[in-house]
Design a protein around this motif. Sequence first.
Motif, PDB file in Angstrom:
ATOM      1  N   GLU A 105      11.694  10.276  -0.190  1.00 39.26           N
ATOM      2  CA  GLU A 105      11.410   9.906   1.205  1.00 39.26           C
ATOM      3  C   GLU A 105      11.117   8.413   1.317  1.00 39.26           C
ATOM      4  O   GLU A 105      11.510   7.760   2.283  1.00 39.26           O
ATOM      5  CB  GLU A 105      10.214  10.724   1.719  1.00 39.26           C
ATOM      6  CG  GLU A 105      10.530  12.182   1.938  1.00 39.26           C
ATOM      7  CD  GLU A 105       9.291  13.076   2.075  1.00 39.26           C
ATOM      8  OE1 GLU A 105       9.456  14.235   2.468  1.00 39.26           O
ATOM      9  OE2 GLU A 105       8.171  12.617   1.786  1.00 39.26           O
ATOM     10  N   ALA A 106      10.418   7.882   0.311  1.00 36.70           N
ATOM     11  CA  ALA A 106      10.102   6.450   0.326  1.00 36.70           C
ATOM     12  C   ALA A 106      11.374   5.615   0.203  1.00 36.70           C
ATOM     13  O   ALA A 106      11.545   4.628   0.921  1.00 36.70           O
ATOM     14  CB  ALA A 106       9.132   6.118  -0.804  1.00 36.70           C
ATOM     15  N   ARG A 109      14.385   6.483   1.000  1.00 36.67           N
ATOM     16  CA  ARG A 109      15.181   6.654   2.225  1.00 36.67           C
ATOM     17  C   ARG A 109      14.834   5.654   3.307  1.00 36.67           C
ATOM     18  O   ARG A 109      15.678   5.295   4.130  1.00 36.67           O
ATOM     19  CB  ARG A 109      14.947   8.044   2.795  1.00 36.67           C
ATOM     20  CG  ARG A 109      15.881   9.074   2.254  1.00 36.67           C
ATOM     21  CD  ARG A 109      15.707  10.330   3.058  1.00 36.67           C
ATOM     22  NE  ARG A 109      16.155  11.463   2.276  1.00 36.67           N
ATOM     23  CZ  ARG A 109      15.746  12.698   2.486  1.00 36.67           C
ATOM     24  NH1 ARG A 109      14.874  12.947   3.441  1.00 36.67           N
ATOM     25  NH2 ARG A 109      16.201  13.671   1.754  1.00 36.67           N
ATOM     26  N   LEU A 110      13.573   5.233   3.322  1.00 38.26           N
ATOM     27  CA  LEU A 110      13.167   4.294   4.372  1.00 38.26           C
ATOM     28  C   LEU A 110      13.897   2.963   4.240  1.00 38.26           C
ATOM     29  O   LEU A 110      13.929   2.175   5.177  1.00 38.26           O
ATOM     30  CB  LEU A 110      11.654   4.097   4.356  1.00 38.26           C
ATOM     31  CG  LEU A 110      10.916   5.303   4.944  1.00 38.26           C
ATOM     32  CD1 LEU A 110       9.442   5.246   4.637  1.00 38.26           C
ATOM     33  CD2 LEU A 110      11.123   5.363   6.455  1.00 38.26           C
ATOM     34  N   SER A 120       0.831  -1.195   0.000  1.00 34.45           N
ATOM     35  CA  SER A 120       0.000   0.000   0.000  1.00 34.45           C
ATOM     36  C   SER A 120       0.869   1.250   0.000  1.00 34.45           C
ATOM     37  O   SER A 120       2.054   1.224   0.340  1.00 34.45           O
ATOM     38  CB  SER A 120      -0.936  -0.008   1.199  1.00 34.45           C
ATOM     39  OG  SER A 120      -0.203  -0.223   2.369  1.00 34.45           O
ATOM     40  N   ARG A 121       0.284   2.318  -0.418  1.00 36.88           N
ATOM     41  CA  ARG A 121       0.945   3.636  -0.331  1.00 36.88           C
ATOM     42  C   ARG A 121      -0.137   4.589   0.140  1.00 36.88           C
ATOM     43  O   ARG A 121      -0.833   5.220  -0.650  1.00 36.88           O
ATOM     44  CB  ARG A 121       1.534   4.056  -1.675  1.00 36.88           C
ATOM     45  CG  ARG A 121       0.805   3.466  -2.880  1.00 36.88           C
ATOM     46  CD  ARG A 121       1.440   3.900  -4.171  1.00 36.88           C
ATOM     47  NE  ARG A 121       0.939   3.079  -5.262  1.00 36.88           N
ATOM     48  CZ  ARG A 121       0.957   3.432  -6.542  1.00 36.88           C
ATOM     49  NH1 ARG A 121       1.446   4.597  -6.884  1.00 36.88           N
ATOM     50  NH2 ARG A 121       0.497   2.640  -7.474  1.00 36.88           N
ATOM     51  N   ASP A 122      -0.296   4.637   1.458  1.00 42.44           N
ATOM     52  CA  ASP A 122      -1.431   5.339   2.038  1.00 42.44           C
ATOM     53  C   ASP A 122      -1.243   6.840   2.105  1.00 42.44           C
ATOM     54  O   ASP A 122      -2.199   7.585   2.094  1.00 42.44           O
ATOM     55  CB  ASP A 122      -1.691   4.812   3.448  1.00 42.44           C
ATOM     56  CG  ASP A 122      -2.201   3.396   3.392  1.00 42.44           C
ATOM     57  OD1 ASP A 122      -3.175   3.164   2.674  1.00 42.44           O
ATOM     58  OD2 ASP A 122      -1.621   2.524   4.049  1.00 42.44           O
ATOM     59  N   TRP A 123       0.000   7.277   2.217  1.00 38.35           N
ATOM     60  CA  TRP A 123       0.228   8.712   2.330  1.00 38.35           C
ATOM     61  C   TRP A 123       1.131   9.185   1.216  1.00 38.35           C
ATOM     62  O   TRP A 123       1.992   8.439   0.760  1.00 38.35           O
ATOM     63  CB  TRP A 123       0.876   9.050   3.687  1.00 38.35           C
ATOM     64  CG  TRP A 123       0.090   8.598   4.855  1.00 38.35           C
ATOM     65  CD1 TRP A 123       0.490   7.683   5.781  1.00 38.35           C
ATOM     66  CD2 TRP A 123      -1.232   9.003   5.250  1.00 38.35           C
ATOM     67  NE1 TRP A 123      -0.493   7.500   6.710  1.00 38.35           N
ATOM     68  CE2 TRP A 123      -1.551   8.288   6.413  1.00 38.35           C
ATOM     69  CE3 TRP A 123      -2.157   9.894   4.722  1.00 38.35           C
ATOM     70  CZ2 TRP A 123      -2.771   8.445   7.065  1.00 38.35           C
ATOM     71  CZ3 TRP A 123      -3.374  10.046   5.367  1.00 38.35           C
ATOM     72  CH2 TRP A 123      -3.657   9.327   6.527  1.00 38.35           C
ATOM     73  N   PRO A 124       0.955  10.434   0.789  1.00 33.68           N
ATOM     74  CA  PRO A 124       1.750  10.942  -0.328  1.00 33.68           C
ATOM     75  C   PRO A 124       3.185  11.302   0.044  1.00 33.68           C
ATOM     76  O   PRO A 124       3.614  12.429  -0.157  1.00 33.68           O
ATOM     77  CB  PRO A 124       0.959  12.181  -0.781  1.00 33.68           C
ATOM     78  CG  PRO A 124       0.224  12.631   0.427  1.00 33.68           C
ATOM     79  CD  PRO A 124      -0.069  11.406   1.218  1.00 33.68           C
ATOM     80  N   LEU A 125       3.942  10.329   0.584  1.00 35.78           N
ATOM     81  CA  LEU A 125       5.384  10.552   0.749  1.00 35.78           C
ATOM     82  C   LEU A 125       5.966  10.776  -0.637  1.00 35.78           C
ATOM     83  O   LEU A 125       5.459  10.230  -1.608  1.00 35.78           O
ATOM     84  CB  LEU A 125       6.036   9.303   1.335  1.00 35.78           C
ATOM     85  CG  LEU A 125       5.751   8.928   2.781  1.00 35.78           C
ATOM     86  CD1 LEU A 125       6.342   7.553   3.070  1.00 35.78           C
ATOM     87  CD2 LEU A 125       6.347   9.944   3.726  1.00 35.78           C
ATOM     88  N   GLU A 166       0.914   9.399  -6.678  1.00 38.59           N
ATOM     89  CA  GLU A 166       0.621   9.838  -8.042  1.00 38.59           C
ATOM     90  C   GLU A 166       1.393   9.034  -9.087  1.00 38.59           C
ATOM     91  O   GLU A 166       1.342   9.351 -10.272  1.00 38.59           O
ATOM     92  CB  GLU A 166       0.956  11.337  -8.190  1.00 38.59           C
ATOM     93  CG  GLU A 166      -0.005  12.221  -7.421  1.00 38.59           C
ATOM     94  CD  GLU A 166       0.411  13.681  -7.423  1.00 38.59           C
ATOM     95  OE1 GLU A 166       1.248  14.071  -8.245  1.00 38.59           O
ATOM     96  OE2 GLU A 166      -0.115  14.431  -6.567  1.00 38.59           O
TER      97      GLU A 166
END
Lengths: 335, 266
Positions: B96-97, B99-100, B87-92, B139
């Motif tokens: 940033e994604a 980097r995790l 899932s990609r629930d928030w628009p990071l 997006e």
Amino acid sequence: MNRKVLILGGLSGILLVTIAISVMVGSVTVSLSQFPETWQEISSGQIFSSHATILWKLRLPRILLACLTGAALGVAGAGYQGLFRNPLADPFVIGSASGAAFGVALVIVMGVQTTLFGFSAMSLAAFIGSLLAVLCVFILAGRNRETPMVSLLLAGVALSTFLSACVSLLMIVNSEKLFVIFGWLMGSLSGRSWAELQAVTPLIAVGLVMMWLLSRSLDALAFGEETAATLGLGRKKFLALVLSAGSLLTAAAVSAAGIIGFVGLICPHIARRLVGARHAYLIPASALLGAMLLLIADDLARTIMGNSELPVGIMTAMLGGPFFLFLLKTKRGTA
Amino acid sequence: MSRLEIENLSCGYPTRTVLKNVTLTAEPGQTLVLLGANGAGKTTLFRTLSGQLPPLSGSFQLADEDFGSLSLKQRVRELAVMPQSESRDWPLCVEEAVRLGRAPHRGWVFPLTKEDHQIVDGAIKRTCLDELRDRPITELSGGEWRRVILARALAQKAKVLLLDEPTAGLDLKYQHEVLHLVQSLTHDRQLTTILSLHDLNLAAQFADVIALLGDEELIAVGSPAEVLTESLIERAFGIPVSILQHPVYGSPLIAPLSHWEEGQSG
């Protein structure tokens, strides 16, 4: 310089201006020209004039408490929305509000009057009730290992419904105290002093820092629980930490100001628009916006009706609701 | 460089065994493709290897180190996982994604170091995401999103890549784009890659080794030509097929026979 840091700086600036204006407006207006004189009197410690008394004893602690409470609600909302991966989550989603309401209703009905650490009996009941409710939800939901997040939400809804019914029952059976209970349920910062501020400041400070330190873990959860686990996020510990921080913030806010809706729901959404979804920025932005929204709402609550006050909970919802709808209308892409 | 050795592994749930006695070796630099019908146990095997499910019996080792003895912290450094639907629930934003992916090394609180940022930059460049760096992940198209997950895996510097249906929901071009990227990363960085696919022809084209699952066990292991035979495919998928040859690459090309012939039905 990082654009997001600049936005946070800008928000802090606007908040400071809002605080300055809030100090001046009210049933007694302190104009800019009177301000230096009044401030000198306050700083000398010899407070005699009515201006200085109102400013120092009534207005300033109330303003600061509004900011702290708003920040606490904004950050608790941001944390819970991240934890539950649900844009509808707010600080009260797992029973905090109904637990507090039940505690307060019980204390009012029994007529308890003791104070402790600057807390009134009602504040204490709100604090303890709200923490106990979250603990109950956590224990009830903990039995189901497969879907802990959904179970938490469901248990939260179930417990809230049950406790709300208990509150209604207490109100109907003790109809002579109905107005007192109802007034508290609407939320208010009226008559708060330095004592309350001192009591909740450390609690809220701890909660804010804790939630901010959980930022990266909350980011990882955007990929879902499974991926977060494969990145090394220990679910049990993380869940316990977010819930502790969130319920501490909510309980402190509720004990200071009653149940104030909407701040915790909309501030994270506005913050996400401004600084994006990364929690390291989202959390401070939610804190600043929460402080601002509650402060403005409280300013209106204490001035708009002349000499009588409106409950601030009504103002946050009346300001926040239309603004939120406006945001939804102008929303681009997926949120 | 780490070979992943699976020995006599049985996996599933306490009440239901999904796979029995799987013995399989995945070599670094090779792409191992898991094939099998729905419910054959591909995802269960992934979840066991990634530590989401405890193995029922048997073991698996990475470079002679038993996974059971690795702590969670060590394990997440060795393994990068792409679950079936992430899932990609928030628009990071993309950066940033990615980097995790450093979280397994840097932990959840301390800021990333200069070295971490260099690794993240490298991963973003390698997956051609430079222009999308600031784009919210909500997006992105399906193909771009898979590339972000691969970039995160690169940032993680994992030695083993577990990809559960990395082409699900993608159009033809993006299926090939993603698999090509996986294949070249596997070769360049000598990763040990295990992925599951539904499309037999994609498997024939991209796999170095195919492991075929069915009837709660490993039916066959070998090169695409060895495993993708008419009898083995019918056994695993329950449908007759005819095997042709790819006109350009010479790899097997599977043509399913959707009308049952007399005597084959039932």
